[in-house]
Design a protein around this motif. Structure first.
Motif: not given
Length: 352
Positions: A193-194, A197-198, A222, A282
């Motif tokens: 997810e991170e 998102r990044s 990311g 995300a």
């Protein structure tokens, strides 16, 4: 929380602007005295810069890395390492160069240091791949896992926007498949997810200002997270198709991932609601496949497999190979469904 298994990979990471300068100390820490520097022809200047930093620790330079890691190239690189008396390799560049370092490590056991200059994420995985006679073979082997990875965002500042975008979507594909892999876990889901998102936040900023070090840093972080997801989970339909398209039809690796990702997501996410929920958060969207397709093309990426050189006549061969040795997948892959998926990707229907 349900029970799960998560096996962390042994990995040392140096991250931050200017960290390439720590290369000599990292080689010394690993006890390496004769490193063969690897690159593609296009990255030779950067490879020579790294060789200069290494000084007498550089045993030579092999600058002929190729996409999809042809067996002949791997053989030549292993011979170069042997002739140079190398005790390790430095792979500096994108996934092609990292893949070549892994091919050497797989057969010789030589340790590899990686300095990624794209967002491919291969440096975070024990996955190797080799192409011979139009077929790409892949596998997993802890021997090929790099000993150290140096992430220096400054080295990505000159990465062309189109390559930055497609490389970033390549990385996101790793995270998407990790979310519905049979060996997924809450830890992997957090990283995925991170990572998505990044990258999703950084890529438009990179496209608007390729020299923005903050956006480049976020994108590289990311990519690290997305690659780490792939490193500990099982690949599914998306990667199987990309291996066929690259190995047999020589389609460009990152662009193929970019075009195909929305169509495999549209196929699989209805059967993987938890993964769909993570990606909705995300990406801040209720339509993950459509959002992926429109964002990619809006940033200048190819919209269809036809743009990459594929034709309707090729669907038969792709389908046959994909069904011959299928990967684990959250939804059963039938011939009819696969043909429909490929036809949509060929025409770029989601990006319209």
């Amino acid at each position: 929380m349900t029970a799960f298994t998560y096996e962390a990979l042994p990995m040392r990471v140096l991250f931050g602007a200017g960290t390439l300068g720590q290369l000599p100390q990292e080689a010394e820490r690993l006890g390496l005295r004769r490193l063969l520097v690897l690159s593609t022809p296009g990255q030779r200047a950067l490879a020579e810069r790294a060789a200069g930093l290494l000084g007498p620790t550089c045993a030579g330079l092999f600058g002929e890395a190729r996409t999809q890691v042809p067996v002949g190239t791997a053989d030549a690189a292993r011979a170069a390492a042997r002739d140079a008396g190398a005790d390790g390799c430095l792979a500096i560049g994108g996934g092609s160069t990292v893949g070549l370092g892994k091919a050497i490590a797989r057969d010789t056991g030589l340790p590899v240091i990686c300095v990624p200059t794209t967002y491919a994420g291969s440096e975070m995985t024990p996955v190797w791949g080799l192409t011979e006679q139009g077929r790409k073979r892949t596998g997993r082997d802890r021997t090929v896992l790099p000993r150290s990875v140096i992430y220096d965002p400054e080295l990505t500042l000159r990465l062309p926007v189109e390559v930055s975008v497609t490389s970033g979507f390549n990385a996101m594909a790793h995270a998407v498949e990790a979310l519905y892999a049979p060996d997924a876990s809450p830890i992997v889901s957090l990283m995925a997810e991170e990572g998505v998102r990044s990258l999703a936040a950084a890529l438009p900023d990179v496209a608007a200002d390729p020299g923005a070090i903050g956006a480049r840093t976020d994108a590289l972080r990311g990519a690290w997270l997305c690659g780490a997801c792939l490193g500990v989970t099982t690949m599914s339909l998306h990667h199987k198709l990309c291996h066929v398209l690259g190995g047999t039809f020589d389609l460009p690796h990152a662009a193929t991932h970019t075009v195909l990702l929305p169509y495999v997501a549209a196929f699989n996410l209805p059967a993987a609601p938890a993964a769909d929920g993570v990606l909705r958060r995300a990406l801040a969207t209720d339509d993950v496949p459509g959002h992926l397709a429109r964002t990619a093309t809006g940033l200048g990426a190819p919209r269809s497999l036809a743009e990459l050189g594929l034709g309707e006549r090729d669907i038969d061969e792709i389908t046959a190979q994909a069904l011959d040795r299928p990967y684990a997948n959250p939804r059963p892959v039938t011939e009819e469904a696969l043909r429909a998926l490929l036809a949509d990707a060929l025409n770029g229907s989601l990006a319209a």
